[in-house]
Design a protein around this motif. Sequence first.
Motif, PDB file in Angstrom:
ATOM      1  N   LEU A 326      -3.685  10.906 -19.121  1.00 24.50           N
ATOM      2  CA  LEU A 326      -4.736  10.599 -18.144  1.00 24.50           C
ATOM      3  C   LEU A 326      -4.074   9.864 -16.990  1.00 24.50           C
ATOM      4  N   HIS A 327      -3.566  10.614 -16.047  1.00 24.82           N
ATOM      5  CA  HIS A 327      -2.708  10.013 -15.019  1.00 24.82           C
ATOM      6  C   HIS A 327      -3.458   9.542 -13.782  1.00 24.82           C
ATOM      7  N   THR A 328      -4.721  10.034 -13.578  1.00 23.37           N
ATOM      8  CA  THR A 328      -5.409   9.700 -12.327  1.00 23.37           C
ATOM      9  C   THR A 328      -6.915   9.592 -12.536  1.00 23.37           C
ATOM     10  N   ILE A 329      -7.503   8.577 -11.888  1.00 24.65           N
ATOM     11  CA  ILE A 329      -8.958   8.441 -11.833  1.00 24.65           C
ATOM     12  C   ILE A 329      -9.362   8.246 -10.371  1.00 24.65           C
ATOM     13  N   LEU A 330     -10.307   9.067  -9.918  1.00 22.02           N
ATOM     14  CA  LEU A 330     -10.888   8.915  -8.576  1.00 22.02           C
ATOM     15  C   LEU A 330     -12.290   8.351  -8.738  1.00 22.02           C
ATOM     16  N   LYS A 331     -12.503   7.127  -8.249  1.00 21.65           N
ATOM     17  CA  LYS A 331     -13.822   6.490  -8.326  1.00 21.65           C
ATOM     18  C   LYS A 331     -14.659   6.956  -7.135  1.00 21.65           C
ATOM     19  N   LEU A 332     -15.808   7.557  -7.431  1.00 19.59           N
ATOM     20  CA  LEU A 332     -16.649   8.133  -6.387  1.00 19.59           C
ATOM     21  C   LEU A 332     -17.826   7.221  -6.038  1.00 19.59           C
ATOM     22  N   PRO A 333     -18.309   7.307  -4.805  1.00 17.89           N
ATOM     23  CA  PRO A 333     -19.485   6.519  -4.411  1.00 17.89           C
ATOM     24  C   PRO A 333     -20.771   7.206  -4.850  1.00 17.89           C
ATOM     25  N   TRP A 359      -3.162   5.986 -12.412  1.00 11.15           N
ATOM     26  CA  TRP A 359      -3.312   5.712 -10.993  1.00 11.15           C
ATOM     27  C   TRP A 359      -4.796   5.856 -10.642  1.00 11.15           C
ATOM     28  N   THR A 360      -5.337   4.864  -9.967  1.00  9.39           N
ATOM     29  CA  THR A 360      -6.765   4.877  -9.623  1.00  9.39           C
ATOM     30  C   THR A 360      -6.945   4.764  -8.118  1.00  9.39           C
ATOM     31  N   TYR A 361      -7.801   5.652  -7.583  1.00  8.19           N
ATOM     32  CA  TYR A 361      -8.151   5.592  -6.165  1.00  8.19           C
ATOM     33  C   TYR A 361      -9.618   5.191  -6.067  1.00  8.19           C
ATOM     34  N   ASP A 362      -9.877   4.071  -5.396  1.00  6.40           N
ATOM     35  CA  ASP A 362     -11.245   3.565  -5.255  1.00  6.40           C
ATOM     36  C   ASP A 362     -11.855   4.107  -3.961  1.00  6.40           C
ATOM     37  N   TYR A 363     -12.582   5.212  -4.105  1.00  3.66           N
ATOM     38  CA  TYR A 363     -13.357   5.707  -2.967  1.00  3.66           C
ATOM     39  C   TYR A 363     -14.834   5.383  -3.199  1.00  3.66           C
ATOM     40  N   ARG A 364     -15.083   4.156  -3.638  1.00  3.89           N
ATOM     41  CA  ARG A 364     -16.450   3.717  -3.917  1.00  3.89           C
ATOM     42  C   ARG A 364     -16.781   2.430  -3.174  1.00  3.89           C
ATOM     43  N   THR A 365     -15.959   1.422  -3.374  1.00  7.02           N
ATOM     44  CA  THR A 365     -16.262   0.117  -2.788  1.00  7.02           C
ATOM     45  C   THR A 365     -16.311   0.205  -1.269  1.00  7.02           C
ATOM     46  N   GLY A 391       2.349  17.933  -8.292  1.00  7.13           N
ATOM     47  CA  GLY A 391       3.685  18.493  -8.474  1.00  7.13           C
ATOM     48  C   GLY A 391       4.790  17.495  -8.226  1.00  7.13           C
ATOM     49  N   HIS A 392       4.428  16.337  -7.685  1.00  5.46           N
ATOM     50  CA  HIS A 392       5.437  15.306  -7.385  1.00  5.46           C
ATOM     51  C   HIS A 392       4.890  13.925  -7.758  1.00  5.46           C
ATOM     52  N   LEU A 393       4.311  13.834  -8.950  1.00  7.51           N
ATOM     53  CA  LEU A 393       3.645  12.585  -9.352  1.00  7.51           C
ATOM     54  C   LEU A 393       4.611  11.404  -9.394  1.00  7.51           C
ATOM     55  N   ALA A 394       5.880  11.659  -9.660  1.00 11.43           N
ATOM     56  CA  ALA A 394       6.869  10.579  -9.738  1.00 11.43           C
ATOM     57  C   ALA A 394       7.114   9.944  -8.374  1.00 11.43           C
ATOM     58  N   GLU A 395       6.699  10.613  -7.304  1.00  9.50           N
ATOM     59  CA  GLU A 395       6.925  10.099  -5.956  1.00  9.50           C
ATOM     60  C   GLU A 395       5.746   9.283  -5.427  1.00  9.50           C
ATOM     61  N   ARG A 396       4.742   9.045  -6.257  1.00 12.92           N
ATOM     62  CA  ARG A 396       3.577   8.282  -5.811  1.00 12.92           C
ATOM     63  C   ARG A 396       3.947   6.850  -5.421  1.00 12.92           C
ATOM     64  N   PRO A 405      -4.241  -6.492  -0.792  1.00 14.89           N
ATOM     65  CA  PRO A 405      -4.992  -6.479  -2.058  1.00 14.89           C
ATOM     66  C   PRO A 405      -6.182  -5.532  -2.050  1.00 14.89           C
ATOM     67  N   ASN A 406      -6.582  -5.028  -0.876  1.00 21.00           N
ATOM     68  CA  ASN A 406      -7.689  -4.086  -0.799  1.00 21.00           C
ATOM     69  C   ASN A 406      -7.217  -2.639  -0.622  1.00 21.00           C
ATOM     70  N   GLY A 407      -5.936  -2.399  -0.883  1.00 22.44           N
ATOM     71  CA  GLY A 407      -5.431  -1.026  -0.863  1.00 22.44           C
ATOM     72  C   GLY A 407      -6.162  -0.204  -1.922  1.00 22.44           C
ATOM     73  N   ARG A 408      -6.535   0.984  -1.596  1.00 27.65           N
ATOM     74  CA  ARG A 408      -7.408   1.778  -2.477  1.00 27.65           C
ATOM     75  C   ARG A 408      -6.658   2.525  -3.585  1.00 27.65           C
ATOM     76  N   TRP A 409      -5.354   2.546  -3.561  1.00 26.63           N
ATOM     77  CA  TRP A 409      -4.562   3.336  -4.511  1.00 26.63           C
ATOM     78  C   TRP A 409      -3.705   2.395  -5.347  1.00 26.63           C
ATOM     79  N   ARG A 410      -4.043   2.266  -6.644  1.00 24.85           N
ATOM     80  CA  ARG A 410      -3.384   1.270  -7.493  1.00 24.85           C
ATOM     81  C   ARG A 410      -3.010   1.871  -8.846  1.00 24.85           C
ATOM     82  N   LYS A 411      -1.902   1.387  -9.399  1.00 23.96           N
ATOM     83  CA  LYS A 411      -1.398   1.869 -10.690  1.00 23.96           C
ATOM     84  C   LYS A 411      -1.612   0.810 -11.771  1.00 23.96           C
ATOM     85  N   TYR A 412      -2.044   1.261 -12.967  1.00 21.44           N
ATOM     86  CA  TYR A 412      -2.183   0.399 -14.137  1.00 21.44           C
ATOM     87  C   TYR A 412      -1.315   0.949 -15.259  1.00 21.44           C
TER      88      TYR A 412
END
Length: 471
Positions: A326-333, A359-365, A391-396, A405-412
Amino acid sequence: MANEQQLIKKVDGIANVLSAAGIGYTDYLTQLTYILFLKMDFEKEQLGLGSKIPEGYKWTDFCNLNGEDLVEKYEDVLKELSKQDGVIGTIFTKAINKIDRPVHLEKVIQMVKEENWYMMEGDLKGALYESILEKNGLDKKSGAGQYFTPRPLIQAIVDCVDPKITETVADPACGTGGFLLSAYEHMKGQSHDIEKQKFLKNNAFFGADNTSLVVTMASMNLYLHDIGVDKSPIVCQDSLIDTSDRMFDVILANPPFGTRPQGSVDVSSNRPDFEKTSDNQVNFLQHIMSIIKTGGRVGVVLPDSVLTDTGATARVRRKLLDEFNLHTILKLPTGIFYAQGVKTNVLFFEKGTPTKEIWTYDYRTGIKHTLVQNPLKRSNLDDFVDLYKEGHLAERQETYSQENPNGRWRKYSIEEINNDESLNLSFKWIDEEEDDDKTIVEYLTEMEIISADLASSVAKLKDLLEGVYDD
């Protein structure tokens, strides 16, 4: 020949006439689908390309009738064609007439009669039908929005998952076929090889839905794009009790949320390998996990509850993390779906290796969309798709940092995730006040959803307590 806008205007004009007579847009669209298919079959036969519709049940057998004779013959045609095999039987699944006044039925037939549909450019036919489906999805009275996922979101998911022309693509809750059609558009330009194109149109796709009228619309939607011309890739079935061994390379889906309807076949009795739950979304996630090939890729829309609930849902999350990446989550509004108040996410995962980081992208807040005034556009998700780097996930590279701290693209990391015993994946880090500028209609819609959820919870509680307390 009319252009797309002229045709849409014609279609809408008749929709307004029928609406005034109490005929809803969904019923109109379904009958339009039947009549359009029959007219196209007639045009195809005129060109010497043959017809698989039985004699006595073709376009010419009813198109020039009027009055009760028209209604009677049209209903006879629907009944007979619903018994056929192949694409005909699929498009006419459980077909019945919903326009019983002859004068109204004649208007629809006359509109279809005026155009040459079979020779019309495929992109024009497809775009016309898609526009009708979209309008139907926005019709709150019909409730059809639950079958219609916003096309900009679908396009972004498809761009990230990147299905290849040699791969199989499935949607086990296909609605009107938006994911499959978008995947086709994405794949068709990847090769001009005849065999690959033949595979793409005839064998690459599979879709299922348990609502007959939706199966009709999805089948026609693909048919108008020359997909599944002989045998539709769409089937009418309850995917959650499907025990076939068919597996797929790619799965794209926005399954139904909420509790499984009363009277439905119990999922656990057919799928003993599933964690037992009455939640549709959790069962669909388990189904998707069971039908994706090793190395296969998934993009699926799911509500927040899948990321936060305990019990069976948490155990499914554990399996997802252990057996899938589960490499990516996109949070939707909220505000981009028919059900305004539902908070959703897109989960992207692959089968075969455990999750090491999410990796999570917050497109909600701080994001505000509405279906009409400010609908979601594909460009709104450009930043996410660019950062996804298929195809290039290692380059994220994170946009979140101590400096931002409010960057929308974060890794856990999986270590951070495992530190939380509940495996809560509803990551939130952006510190921003959200304006509460909902309209009265949006508040009422949210209240409807809350009421429905409450009723569902009460029903679940009654089931759990059944037999425990006697009068």
